[in-house]
Design a protein around this motif. Structure first.
Motif, mmCIF file in Angstrom:
data_model
loop_
_atom_site.group_PDB
_atom_site.id
_atom_site.type_symbol
_atom_site.label_atom_id
_atom_site.label_comp_id
_atom_site.label_asym_id
_atom_site.label_seq_id
_atom_site.Cartn_x
_atom_site.Cartn_y
_atom_site.Cartn_z
ATOM 1 N N LEU A 89 -2.067 0.124 -6.678
ATOM 2 C CA LEU A 89 -1.876 -0.961 -7.626
ATOM 3 C C LEU A 89 -0.389 -1.243 -7.780
ATOM 4 C CD1 LEU A 89 -4.831 -0.094 -8.234
ATOM 5 C CD2 LEU A 89 -4.415 -0.756 -10.597
ATOM 6 N N THR A 90 -0.011 -2.480 -7.524
ATOM 7 C CA THR A 90 1.371 -2.901 -7.705
ATOM 8 C C THR A 90 1.637 -3.134 -9.186
ATOM 9 O OG1 THR A 90 1.545 -3.897 -5.518
ATOM 10 C CG2 THR A 90 3.043 -4.718 -7.196
ATOM 11 N N ALA A 124 -5.025 -2.246 -1.188
ATOM 12 C CA ALA A 124 -3.895 -2.630 -2.028
ATOM 13 C C ALA A 124 -4.304 -3.746 -2.971
ATOM 14 C CB ALA A 124 -2.720 -3.078 -1.162
ATOM 15 N N VAL A 125 -3.914 -3.628 -4.241
ATOM 16 C CA VAL A 125 -4.257 -4.607 -5.271
ATOM 17 C C VAL A 125 -2.973 -5.011 -5.996
ATOM 18 C CG1 VAL A 125 -5.588 -5.041 -7.369
ATOM 19 C CG2 VAL A 125 -6.540 -3.580 -5.565
ATOM 20 N N ALA A 126 -2.741 -6.317 -6.111
ATOM 21 C CA ALA A 126 -1.547 -6.807 -6.805
ATOM 22 C C ALA A 126 -1.911 -8.027 -7.620
ATOM 23 C CB ALA A 126 -0.443 -7.157 -5.807
ATOM 24 N N SER A 127 -1.408 -8.100 -8.850
ATOM 25 C CA SER A 127 -1.644 -9.259 -9.702
ATOM 26 C C SER A 127 -0.340 -10.003 -9.909
ATOM 27 C CB SER A 127 -2.239 -8.833 -11.050
ATOM 28 O OG SER A 127 -1.287 -8.086 -11.793
ATOM 29 N N LEU A 128 -0.457 -11.298 -10.149
ATOM 30 C CA LEU A 128 0.717 -12.130 -10.415
ATOM 31 C C LEU A 128 0.803 -12.417 -11.906
ATOM 32 C CD1 LEU A 128 1.022 -14.819 -7.596
ATOM 33 C CD2 LEU A 128 2.259 -12.680 -7.875
ATOM 34 N N LEU A 154 5.714 -9.219 -5.680
ATOM 35 C CA LEU A 154 5.003 -8.621 -4.552
ATOM 36 C C LEU A 154 6.008 -7.828 -3.727
ATOM 37 C CD1 LEU A 154 2.752 -11.640 -3.470
ATOM 38 C CD2 LEU A 154 2.149 -9.699 -4.926
ATOM 39 N N PRO A 155 5.759 -6.542 -3.507
ATOM 40 C CA PRO A 155 6.789 -5.688 -2.905
ATOM 41 C C PRO A 155 7.037 -5.984 -1.436
ATOM 42 C CG PRO A 155 4.735 -4.470 -3.156
ATOM 43 C CD PRO A 155 4.536 -5.794 -3.846
ATOM 44 N N SER A 193 0.834 -1.202 0.000
ATOM 45 C CA SER A 193 0.000 0.000 0.000
ATOM 46 C C SER A 193 0.868 1.251 0.000
ATOM 47 C CB SER A 193 -0.915 0.011 1.230
ATOM 48 O OG SER A 193 -1.706 1.192 1.244
ATOM 49 N N ALA A 194 0.445 2.245 -0.774
ATOM 50 C CA ALA A 194 1.155 3.528 -0.813
ATOM 51 C C ALA A 194 0.206 4.712 -0.714
ATOM 52 C CB ALA A 194 1.983 3.628 -2.101
ATOM 53 N N LYS A 195 -1.066 4.454 -0.420
ATOM 54 C CA LYS A 195 -2.044 5.549 -0.431
ATOM 55 C C LYS A 195 -1.807 6.539 0.698
ATOM 56 C CE LYS A 195 -5.620 2.754 1.890
ATOM 57 N NZ LYS A 195 -5.931 3.582 3.048
#
Length: 505
Positions: free
Chosen positions: A246-247, A315-319, A425-426, A94-96
Protein backbone atom coordinates in the motif's frame (compact mmCIF):
# COMPACT_ATOMS: atom_id res chain seq x y z
CA UNK A 1 18.16 0.41 2.63
CA UNK A 2 15.45 0.28 5.30
CA UNK A 3 13.14 -2.72 5.44
CA UNK A 4 9.50 -2.04 4.50
CA UNK A 5 6.97 -1.79 7.32
CA UNK A 6 4.80 -4.90 7.74
CA UNK A 7 1.23 -5.42 8.94
CA UNK A 8 -0.93 -8.52 8.96
CA UNK A 9 -4.71 -8.82 8.94
CA UNK A 10 -5.39 -12.41 9.89
CA UNK A 11 -2.92 -15.26 10.41
CA UNK A 12 0.80 -14.57 10.07
CA UNK A 13 2.19 -16.92 7.46
CA UNK A 14 4.63 -15.14 5.19
CA UNK A 15 5.09 -12.55 7.94
CA UNK A 16 5.55 -15.01 10.83
CA UNK A 17 8.25 -13.84 13.22
CA UNK A 18 8.54 -10.39 11.72
CA UNK A 19 6.78 -8.82 14.69
CA UNK A 20 9.81 -9.83 16.77
CA UNK A 21 12.78 -9.58 14.44
CA UNK A 22 13.87 -7.18 11.71
CA UNK A 23 15.42 -10.09 9.78
CA UNK A 24 15.04 -13.82 10.21
CA UNK A 25 18.44 -15.48 10.00
CA UNK A 26 18.41 -19.26 9.69
CA UNK A 27 18.02 -20.08 13.43
CA UNK A 28 15.23 -17.52 13.82
CA UNK A 29 13.63 -18.76 10.60
CA UNK A 30 13.57 -22.32 12.01
CA UNK A 31 11.88 -21.04 15.16
CA UNK A 32 9.27 -18.95 13.32
CA UNK A 33 8.34 -21.47 10.61
CA UNK A 34 9.28 -24.87 11.98
CA UNK A 35 10.95 -27.78 10.18
CA UNK A 36 10.97 -27.92 6.40
CA UNK A 37 9.43 -31.15 5.04
CA UNK A 38 10.75 -32.95 1.98
CA UNK A 39 8.69 -33.86 -1.05
CA UNK A 40 9.08 -36.16 -3.98
CA UNK A 41 8.14 -35.08 -7.46
CA UNK A 42 4.61 -36.46 -7.46
CA UNK A 43 3.77 -35.24 -3.95
CA UNK A 44 4.88 -31.67 -4.66
CA UNK A 45 2.99 -31.55 -7.96
CA UNK A 46 -0.11 -32.86 -6.19
CA UNK A 47 0.20 -30.16 -3.50
CA UNK A 48 0.46 -27.21 -5.89
CA UNK A 49 -2.31 -28.59 -8.11
CA UNK A 50 -4.72 -29.06 -5.21
CA UNK A 51 -4.09 -25.48 -4.10
CA UNK A 52 -3.98 -24.12 -7.66
CA UNK A 53 -0.87 -22.19 -6.63
CA UNK A 54 -0.30 -19.37 -9.10
CA UNK A 55 2.44 -16.88 -9.76
CA UNK A 56 2.31 -13.77 -7.59
CA UNK A 57 4.36 -11.56 -9.90
CA UNK A 58 1.50 -10.35 -12.08
CA UNK A 59 0.50 -12.91 -14.69
CA UNK A 60 -0.99 -15.43 -12.23
CA UNK A 61 0.11 -18.46 -14.27
CA UNK A 62 -0.45 -21.88 -12.61
CA UNK A 63 2.77 -23.08 -10.98
CA UNK A 64 1.92 -26.75 -11.55
CA UNK A 65 1.50 -26.22 -15.29
CA UNK A 66 4.90 -24.55 -15.48
CA UNK A 67 6.51 -27.34 -13.50
CA UNK A 68 4.97 -30.09 -15.61
CA UNK A 69 6.03 -28.34 -18.83
CA UNK A 70 9.62 -27.95 -17.61
CA UNK A 71 9.74 -31.59 -16.47
CA UNK A 72 8.33 -32.78 -19.79
CA UNK A 73 10.99 -30.82 -21.67
CA UNK A 74 13.66 -32.25 -19.40
CA UNK A 75 12.50 -35.81 -20.07
CA UNK A 76 12.38 -35.22 -23.81
CA UNK A 77 15.81 -33.57 -24.02
CA UNK A 78 17.36 -35.52 -21.13
CA UNK A 79 18.38 -32.29 -19.45
CA UNK A 80 17.92 -31.33 -15.79
CA UNK A 81 15.92 -28.19 -15.18
CA UNK A 82 17.02 -24.92 -13.57
CA UNK A 83 14.96 -23.24 -10.85
CA UNK A 84 14.87 -19.45 -11.19
CA UNK A 85 13.48 -17.00 -8.63
CA UNK A 86 12.45 -13.61 -10.02
CA UNK A 87 13.15 -11.21 -7.16
CA UNK A 88 14.04 -8.15 -9.25
CA UNK A 89 10.75 -6.33 -8.50
CA UNK A 90 11.17 -3.45 -10.91
CA UNK A 91 7.64 -2.29 -10.04
CA UNK A 92 8.11 0.96 -8.05
CA UNK A 93 4.70 0.68 -6.37
CA UNK A 94 5.48 -2.79 -4.98
CA UNK A 95 7.65 -3.64 -1.98
CA UNK A 96 6.47 -7.15 -1.08
CA UNK A 97 9.38 -9.01 -2.67
CA UNK A 98 11.77 -6.44 -1.24
CA UNK A 99 10.28 -7.12 2.18
CA UNK A 100 10.80 -10.86 1.77
CA UNK A 101 14.38 -10.36 0.54
CA UNK A 102 15.21 -8.03 3.40
CA UNK A 103 13.40 -9.70 6.27
CA UNK A 104 12.56 -13.32 5.33
CA UNK A 105 15.05 -14.47 2.67
CA UNK A 106 15.04 -18.08 3.89
CA UNK A 107 11.33 -18.41 3.11
CA UNK A 108 12.14 -17.72 -0.55
CA UNK A 109 15.02 -20.21 -0.45
CA UNK A 110 12.77 -22.81 1.20
CA UNK A 111 10.39 -22.81 -1.75
CA UNK A 112 13.17 -22.82 -4.32
CA UNK A 113 14.93 -25.70 -2.55
CA UNK A 114 11.70 -27.71 -2.31
CA UNK A 115 11.17 -27.41 -6.06
CA UNK A 116 14.82 -28.05 -6.90
CA UNK A 117 15.04 -31.22 -4.80
CA UNK A 118 11.68 -32.63 -5.88
CA UNK A 119 12.25 -31.95 -9.58
CA UNK A 120 15.97 -32.83 -9.71
CA UNK A 121 17.20 -29.35 -10.67
CA UNK A 122 20.89 -28.82 -11.35
CA UNK A 123 20.94 -25.22 -10.12
CA UNK A 124 18.96 -22.50 -8.32
CA UNK A 125 19.36 -18.91 -9.54
CA UNK A 126 17.87 -15.91 -7.73
CA UNK A 127 17.65 -12.78 -9.87
CA UNK A 128 17.87 -9.57 -7.81
CA UNK A 129 18.11 -5.88 -8.64
CA UNK A 130 21.58 -4.33 -8.52
CA UNK A 131 21.78 -1.99 -5.55
CA UNK A 132 18.71 -3.56 -3.93
CA UNK A 133 18.48 -5.53 -0.68
CA UNK A 134 18.77 -8.92 -2.38
CA UNK A 135 22.30 -8.13 -3.53
CA UNK A 136 23.55 -8.71 0.04
CA UNK A 137 20.67 -10.50 1.80
CA UNK A 138 20.43 -13.50 -0.54
CA UNK A 139 24.18 -14.30 -0.64
CA UNK A 140 24.18 -14.02 3.15
CA UNK A 141 21.27 -16.47 3.42
CA UNK A 142 22.95 -18.85 0.95
CA UNK A 143 26.13 -18.77 3.05
CA UNK A 144 24.12 -19.60 6.18
CA UNK A 145 22.69 -22.70 4.45
CA UNK A 146 26.04 -23.80 3.09
CA UNK A 147 27.19 -24.26 6.68
CA UNK A 148 24.40 -26.76 7.36
CA UNK A 149 25.35 -30.38 8.04
CA UNK A 150 24.69 -33.19 5.55
CA UNK A 151 21.18 -34.50 5.96
CA UNK A 152 19.76 -31.19 7.15
CA UNK A 153 16.48 -30.21 5.48
CA UNK A 154 17.91 -26.72 5.15
CA UNK A 155 21.02 -27.75 3.25
CA UNK A 156 21.03 -26.57 -0.36
CA UNK A 157 20.14 -29.44 -2.72
CA UNK A 158 22.18 -28.02 -5.63
CA UNK A 159 24.47 -25.08 -6.45
CA UNK A 160 22.68 -21.83 -5.66
CA UNK A 161 23.64 -18.28 -6.65
CA UNK A 162 22.28 -14.76 -6.89
CA UNK A 163 22.58 -12.73 -10.09
CA UNK A 164 22.27 -8.93 -10.09
CA UNK A 165 20.38 -7.27 -12.93
CA UNK A 166 19.94 -3.59 -13.80
CA UNK A 167 17.24 -1.87 -11.79
CA UNK A 168 14.78 -1.28 -14.62
CA UNK A 169 11.08 -1.98 -15.01
CA UNK A 170 11.54 -4.39 -17.93
CA UNK A 171 14.35 -6.32 -16.20
CA UNK A 172 11.70 -8.28 -14.32
CA UNK A 173 10.07 -9.59 -17.49
CA UNK A 174 10.76 -13.34 -17.61
CA UNK A 175 12.63 -13.30 -20.92
CA UNK A 176 14.68 -10.28 -19.87
CA UNK A 177 15.54 -11.95 -16.57
CA UNK A 178 16.78 -15.13 -18.25
CA UNK A 179 18.80 -13.11 -20.77
CA UNK A 180 20.38 -11.20 -17.88
CA UNK A 181 21.21 -14.41 -16.03
CA UNK A 182 22.82 -15.69 -19.23
CA UNK A 183 25.07 -12.63 -19.49
CA UNK A 184 23.07 -10.90 -22.23
CA UNK A 185 21.38 -7.47 -22.03
CA UNK A 186 18.45 -7.74 -19.63
CA UNK A 187 15.74 -6.80 -22.15
CA UNK A 188 12.83 -8.90 -23.39
CA UNK A 189 13.67 -11.07 -26.42
CA UNK A 190 12.31 -10.06 -29.81
CA UNK A 191 10.09 -13.15 -29.87
CA UNK A 192 8.11 -14.50 -26.97
CA UNK A 193 9.12 -17.98 -25.87
CA UNK A 194 8.51 -20.17 -22.85
CA UNK A 195 11.35 -20.71 -20.41
CA UNK A 196 10.04 -24.19 -19.70
CA UNK A 197 10.93 -25.18 -23.30
CA UNK A 198 14.63 -24.58 -22.68
CA UNK A 199 16.81 -23.78 -25.69
CA UNK A 200 17.37 -20.04 -26.23
CA UNK A 201 14.55 -19.26 -23.79
CA UNK A 202 16.10 -21.15 -20.85
CA UNK A 203 19.16 -20.72 -18.66
CA UNK A 204 22.08 -22.41 -20.48
CA UNK A 205 19.54 -24.00 -22.81
CA UNK A 206 17.99 -25.95 -19.94
CA UNK A 207 14.25 -26.17 -19.24
CA UNK A 208 13.69 -23.42 -16.68
CA UNK A 209 11.10 -23.22 -13.91
CA UNK A 210 10.71 -19.50 -13.22
CA UNK A 211 8.42 -17.81 -10.74
CA UNK A 212 8.61 -14.80 -8.49
CA UNK A 213 9.80 -14.51 -4.90
CA UNK A 214 6.38 -14.53 -3.21
CA UNK A 215 5.33 -17.62 -5.18
CA UNK A 216 8.25 -19.64 -3.83
CA UNK A 217 7.60 -18.28 -0.33
CA UNK A 218 3.96 -19.39 -0.62
CA UNK A 219 5.16 -22.84 -1.71
CA UNK A 220 7.26 -23.07 1.47
CA UNK A 221 4.24 -22.16 3.64
CA UNK A 222 1.95 -24.61 1.83
CA UNK A 223 4.48 -27.43 2.19
CA UNK A 224 4.53 -26.98 5.96
CA UNK A 225 0.77 -26.61 6.42
CA UNK A 226 -0.53 -29.07 3.84
CA UNK A 227 -3.44 -28.31 1.50
CA UNK A 228 -6.24 -28.50 4.08
CA UNK A 229 -4.68 -26.22 6.70
CA UNK A 230 -3.42 -23.85 4.01
CA UNK A 231 -6.99 -23.43 2.70
CA UNK A 232 -8.49 -22.58 6.10
CA UNK A 233 -8.25 -18.91 5.10
CA UNK A 234 -8.88 -17.37 1.70
CA UNK A 235 -11.57 -18.34 -0.80
CA UNK A 236 -12.33 -21.83 -2.16
CA UNK A 237 -10.89 -20.86 -5.55
CA UNK A 238 -7.97 -18.86 -4.16
CA UNK A 239 -6.94 -20.26 -0.78
CA UNK A 240 -4.35 -18.80 1.56
CA UNK A 241 -3.06 -15.30 2.14
CA UNK A 242 -1.37 -12.80 -0.14
CA UNK A 243 0.89 -9.79 0.19
CA UNK A 244 -0.21 -6.29 -0.76
CA UNK A 245 1.89 -3.14 -0.95
CA UNK A 246 0.00 0.00 0.00
CA UNK A 247 1.40 3.35 -1.07
CA UNK A 248 1.17 5.99 1.66
CA UNK A 249 1.76 9.58 0.50
CA UNK A 250 4.75 11.03 2.32
CA UNK A 251 5.51 7.73 4.08
CA UNK A 252 7.37 4.53 3.12
CA UNK A 253 5.23 1.77 1.58
CA UNK A 254 3.39 -0.66 3.84
CA UNK A 255 3.37 -4.39 3.11
CA UNK A 256 0.22 -6.13 4.39
CA UNK A 257 -0.52 -9.86 4.56
CA UNK A 258 -4.25 -10.43 4.11
CA UNK A 259 -6.45 -13.48 3.53
CA UNK A 260 -7.46 -13.78 -0.12
CA UNK A 261 -11.00 -12.48 -0.55
CA UNK A 262 -10.82 -9.82 2.16
CA UNK A 263 -12.77 -6.66 1.17
CA UNK A 264 -10.38 -4.06 -0.16
CA UNK A 265 -12.22 -1.29 1.69
CA UNK A 266 -11.60 -3.01 5.03
CA UNK A 267 -7.91 -3.38 4.22
CA UNK A 268 -7.65 0.33 3.45
CA UNK A 269 -9.50 1.26 6.65
CA UNK A 270 -7.22 -0.92 8.77
CA UNK A 271 -4.20 0.82 7.25
CA UNK A 272 -5.65 4.30 7.62
CA UNK A 273 -5.78 4.96 3.88
CA UNK A 274 -8.70 6.64 2.11
CA UNK A 275 -9.59 5.53 -1.44
CA UNK A 276 -9.34 9.17 -2.57
CA UNK A 277 -10.24 10.10 -6.15
CA UNK A 278 -9.41 6.66 -7.46
CA UNK A 279 -7.53 3.52 -6.55
CA UNK A 280 -4.80 1.87 -8.61
CA UNK A 281 -4.67 -1.91 -8.13
CA UNK A 282 -2.02 -4.17 -9.62
CA UNK A 283 0.78 -1.62 -9.97
CA UNK A 284 1.77 0.35 -13.05
CA UNK A 285 0.62 -2.45 -15.33
CA UNK A 286 -2.63 -2.58 -13.35
CA UNK A 287 -5.91 -0.71 -13.58
CA UNK A 288 -7.66 2.21 -11.89
CA UNK A 289 -10.90 1.69 -9.96
CA UNK A 290 -13.54 4.16 -8.83
CA UNK A 291 -13.70 4.47 -5.02
CA UNK A 292 -17.24 3.07 -4.89
CA UNK A 293 -16.20 0.02 -6.93
CA UNK A 294 -13.10 -0.63 -4.86
CA UNK A 295 -14.75 -0.43 -1.43
CA UNK A 296 -16.40 -3.86 -1.51
CA UNK A 297 -14.17 -5.59 -4.06
CA UNK A 298 -12.60 -8.80 -2.70
CA UNK A 299 -8.81 -8.84 -2.77
CA UNK A 300 -8.40 -11.75 -5.16
CA UNK A 301 -7.83 -12.29 -8.85
CA UNK A 302 -11.51 -13.01 -9.51
CA UNK A 303 -12.83 -10.34 -7.14
CA UNK A 304 -10.81 -7.51 -8.63
CA UNK A 305 -11.39 -8.67 -12.20
CA UNK A 306 -15.15 -8.45 -11.58
CA UNK A 307 -14.88 -4.66 -11.08
CA UNK A 308 -12.38 -4.08 -13.89
CA UNK A 309 -9.20 -4.39 -11.83
CA UNK A 310 -6.35 -6.84 -11.63
CA UNK A 311 -4.36 -8.24 -8.72
CA UNK A 312 -1.15 -8.00 -10.73
CA UNK A 313 1.87 -7.31 -8.55
CA UNK A 314 -0.32 -6.75 -5.48
CA UNK A 315 0.38 -3.00 -5.39
CA UNK A 316 -2.39 -0.62 -4.29
CA UNK A 317 -2.21 3.18 -4.47
CA UNK A 318 -4.85 5.85 -3.93
CA UNK A 319 -4.86 9.42 -5.18
CA UNK A 320 -5.71 12.03 -2.53
CA UNK A 321 -8.02 14.90 -3.44
CA UNK A 322 -5.27 17.54 -3.46
CA UNK A 323 -3.35 16.24 -6.47
CA UNK A 324 -4.10 16.36 -10.20
CA UNK A 325 -5.00 12.82 -11.31
CA UNK A 326 -4.25 13.44 -14.96
CA UNK A 327 -0.87 14.91 -14.08
CA UNK A 328 -0.08 11.86 -11.92
CA UNK A 329 -1.05 9.50 -14.74
CA UNK A 330 0.99 11.50 -17.27
CA UNK A 331 4.02 11.38 -14.95
CA UNK A 332 3.92 7.59 -14.62
CA UNK A 333 3.19 7.08 -18.32
CA UNK A 334 6.27 9.12 -19.24
CA UNK A 335 8.36 6.94 -16.91
CA UNK A 336 6.92 3.74 -18.37
CA UNK A 337 7.69 4.97 -21.89
CA UNK A 338 11.30 5.65 -20.91
CA UNK A 339 11.63 2.26 -19.17
CA UNK A 340 10.79 0.23 -22.28
CA UNK A 341 13.37 -1.82 -24.12
CA UNK A 342 12.76 0.14 -27.32
CA UNK A 343 12.80 -2.96 -29.50
CA UNK A 344 9.45 -2.62 -31.28
CA UNK A 345 7.21 0.08 -32.68
CA UNK A 346 4.74 0.22 -29.76
CA UNK A 347 7.56 0.98 -27.32
CA UNK A 348 9.66 3.16 -29.61
CA UNK A 349 6.82 5.36 -30.86
CA UNK A 350 3.43 4.51 -29.36
CA UNK A 351 4.26 4.89 -25.66
CA UNK A 352 6.25 8.15 -26.03
CA UNK A 353 3.49 9.64 -28.21
CA UNK A 354 0.92 8.71 -25.58
CA UNK A 355 3.03 10.22 -22.81
CA UNK A 356 3.46 13.47 -24.78
CA UNK A 357 -0.28 13.75 -25.42
CA UNK A 358 -1.12 13.18 -21.74
CA UNK A 359 1.48 15.76 -20.71
CA UNK A 360 -0.13 18.30 -23.05
CA UNK A 361 -3.54 17.59 -21.55
CA UNK A 362 -2.23 17.83 -17.99
CA UNK A 363 -0.75 21.27 -18.60
CA UNK A 364 -4.12 22.54 -19.95
CA UNK A 365 -2.72 23.18 -23.40
CA UNK A 366 -3.71 20.05 -25.30
CA UNK A 367 -7.43 20.16 -25.85
CA UNK A 368 -9.48 17.53 -27.68
CA UNK A 369 -6.72 16.82 -30.22
CA UNK A 370 -4.32 15.72 -27.48
CA UNK A 371 -6.96 13.46 -25.94
CA UNK A 372 -7.71 11.93 -29.33
CA UNK A 373 -4.00 11.31 -29.88
CA UNK A 374 -3.62 9.69 -26.45
CA UNK A 375 -6.56 7.36 -27.02
CA UNK A 376 -5.50 6.50 -30.55
CA UNK A 377 -1.85 5.76 -29.81
CA UNK A 378 -2.37 3.80 -26.60
CA UNK A 379 -5.14 1.72 -28.16
CA UNK A 380 -2.93 0.93 -31.15
CA UNK A 381 -0.11 -0.59 -29.07
CA UNK A 382 -2.23 -3.31 -27.44
CA UNK A 383 -1.34 -6.82 -28.52
CA UNK A 384 1.47 -5.65 -30.79
CA UNK A 385 4.53 -5.57 -28.52
CA UNK A 386 7.38 -8.04 -28.26
CA UNK A 387 6.58 -8.28 -24.52
CA UNK A 388 3.70 -7.36 -22.23
CA UNK A 389 4.95 -3.84 -21.47
CA UNK A 390 2.75 -2.04 -24.04
CA UNK A 391 -0.32 -4.04 -22.98
CA UNK A 392 0.23 -3.26 -19.29
CA UNK A 393 0.81 0.43 -19.97
CA UNK A 394 -2.34 0.54 -22.10
CA UNK A 395 -4.37 -0.96 -19.25
CA UNK A 396 -2.99 1.67 -16.86
CA UNK A 397 -3.75 4.59 -19.21
CA UNK A 398 -7.13 3.53 -20.59
CA UNK A 399 -8.55 2.73 -17.15
CA UNK A 400 -7.35 6.15 -15.93
CA UNK A 401 -9.10 7.93 -18.80
CA UNK A 402 -12.33 6.19 -17.76
CA UNK A 403 -12.10 6.60 -13.99
CA UNK A 404 -10.94 10.24 -14.10
CA UNK A 405 -13.34 11.26 -16.89
CA UNK A 406 -14.59 14.35 -15.01
CA UNK A 407 -11.08 15.67 -14.42
CA UNK A 408 -10.23 14.83 -18.02
CA UNK A 409 -13.13 16.94 -19.27
CA UNK A 410 -11.91 19.94 -17.31
CA UNK A 411 -8.41 19.60 -18.76
CA UNK A 412 -9.79 19.02 -22.24
CA UNK A 413 -11.61 22.35 -22.06
CA UNK A 414 -8.26 24.08 -21.58
CA UNK A 415 -8.94 25.36 -18.06
CA UNK A 416 -7.09 22.72 -16.12
CA UNK A 417 -8.10 21.50 -12.67
CA UNK A 418 -5.86 23.96 -10.82
CA UNK A 419 -4.33 21.30 -8.60
CA UNK A 420 -0.59 20.63 -8.49
CA UNK A 421 0.97 17.29 -9.36
CA UNK A 422 2.28 16.14 -5.98
CA UNK A 423 3.97 13.00 -7.22
CA UNK A 424 2.21 10.66 -4.80
CA UNK A 425 2.78 7.63 -7.04
CA UNK A 426 6.30 6.41 -6.24
CA UNK A 427 9.15 6.34 -8.74
CA UNK A 428 12.79 5.35 -8.20
CA UNK A 429 14.66 8.12 -6.41
CA UNK A 430 11.58 9.67 -4.77
CA UNK A 431 12.17 10.60 -1.15
CA UNK A 432 9.24 8.52 0.13
CA UNK A 433 9.60 5.55 -2.17
CA UNK A 434 12.55 3.92 -0.37
CA UNK A 435 13.78 2.84 -3.81
CA UNK A 436 17.31 3.57 -5.03
CA UNK A 437 17.71 6.18 -7.71
CA UNK A 438 19.44 5.26 -10.94
CA UNK A 439 23.20 5.55 -10.69
CA UNK A 440 23.26 7.96 -13.64
CA UNK A 441 20.39 10.19 -14.68
CA UNK A 442 19.85 10.50 -18.41
CA UNK A 443 20.16 14.01 -19.88
CA UNK A 444 17.35 15.99 -21.48
CA UNK A 445 17.27 17.83 -24.79
CA UNK A 446 16.76 21.57 -25.10
CA UNK A 447 16.76 24.04 -27.99
CA UNK A 448 18.50 27.42 -28.11
CA UNK A 449 15.82 29.31 -30.03
CA UNK A 450 18.17 32.19 -30.80
CA UNK A 451 20.18 29.80 -32.99
CA UNK A 452 17.57 27.41 -34.42
CA UNK A 453 16.88 27.97 -38.14
CA UNK A 454 14.44 25.09 -38.61
CA UNK A 455 16.70 22.83 -40.69
CA UNK A 456 14.79 19.76 -39.48
CA UNK A 457 17.81 17.46 -39.43
CA UNK A 458 17.36 16.73 -35.73
CA UNK A 459 13.88 15.24 -36.31
CA UNK A 460 15.29 12.95 -38.99
CA UNK A 461 18.11 11.75 -36.73
CA UNK A 462 16.01 11.24 -33.57
CA UNK A 463 12.33 10.88 -34.59
CA UNK A 464 11.46 9.21 -31.28
CA UNK A 465 12.52 12.38 -29.44
CA UNK A 466 11.87 15.25 -31.85
CA UNK A 467 9.09 16.06 -34.31
CA UNK A 468 8.63 19.09 -36.52
CA UNK A 469 5.88 21.61 -35.88
CA UNK A 470 3.65 23.17 -38.58
CA UNK A 471 6.34 25.77 -39.36
CA UNK A 472 9.22 23.30 -39.56
CA UNK A 473 10.72 23.99 -36.13
CA UNK A 474 11.51 21.16 -33.68
CA UNK A 475 9.03 20.08 -31.03
CA UNK A 476 10.63 18.18 -28.17
CA UNK A 477 8.76 15.36 -26.49
CA UNK A 478 8.20 15.40 -22.73
CA UNK A 479 9.22 11.77 -22.23
CA UNK A 480 12.59 11.30 -20.49
CA UNK A 481 15.36 10.10 -22.79
CA UNK A 482 15.47 6.33 -22.50
CA UNK A 483 18.92 4.69 -22.26
CA UNK A 484 18.49 3.12 -25.69
CA UNK A 485 17.88 6.59 -27.22
CA UNK A 486 20.82 8.44 -25.69
CA UNK A 487 23.09 7.79 -28.66
CA UNK A 488 20.45 9.18 -31.05
CA UNK A 489 20.11 12.31 -28.93
CA UNK A 490 23.88 12.86 -28.92
CA UNK A 491 24.00 12.34 -32.66
CA UNK A 492 21.27 14.92 -33.23
CA UNK A 493 23.13 17.41 -31.05
CA UNK A 494 26.48 16.87 -32.75
CA UNK A 495 25.07 17.20 -36.28
CA UNK A 496 22.80 20.25 -35.76
CA UNK A 497 24.00 22.73 -38.42
CA UNK A 498 23.12 25.75 -36.27
CA UNK A 499 24.48 24.30 -33.00
CA UNK A 500 21.06 25.03 -31.52
CA UNK A 501 20.41 21.66 -29.89
CA UNK A 502 22.10 20.59 -26.70
CA UNK A 503 21.91 18.02 -23.92
CA UNK A 504 21.35 19.26 -20.41
CA UNK A 505 22.61 16.98 -17.60
Amino acid sequence: MSAPDVLRLGPARLTAGLDQYARLDLPRHRTAHGPLPRFGRGALLDLVERLDLRGRGGAGFPFARKARAALATGERTRQPLVVVVNATEGEPASAKDRMLLTRAPHLILDGACLAAEAFGAEEIVIGVAAGGPGETSIPRAIAEREREQNGSAYRLPCPTRAVCLPERFVSGESGALIRGISGLPAVPPARRARATDGGPAGVRGRPTLLSNAETYAQLAVAARLGPDAYAVVGTPAEPGTLLLTLTRPGLPPLVVEVPAGAPLGQVLDACGIAPGQGLLVGGYHGAWLRPQDAAHAPVSRAGLAAVGGTLGAGAVASLPADTCPLGEVARITAWLAAESAGQCGPCRLGLPDTADALAQLATAGGGPSALDQARRTITAVRGRGACAHPDGTARFVLSALEVFAEDLAVHESGRGCGRPVRGVLPLPGDAASALPAAAEREPTLEVDWTRCDGHGLCAALAPELITLGPHGYPVLGTTPIAPWLTHRARRAVSQCPALALRLRP
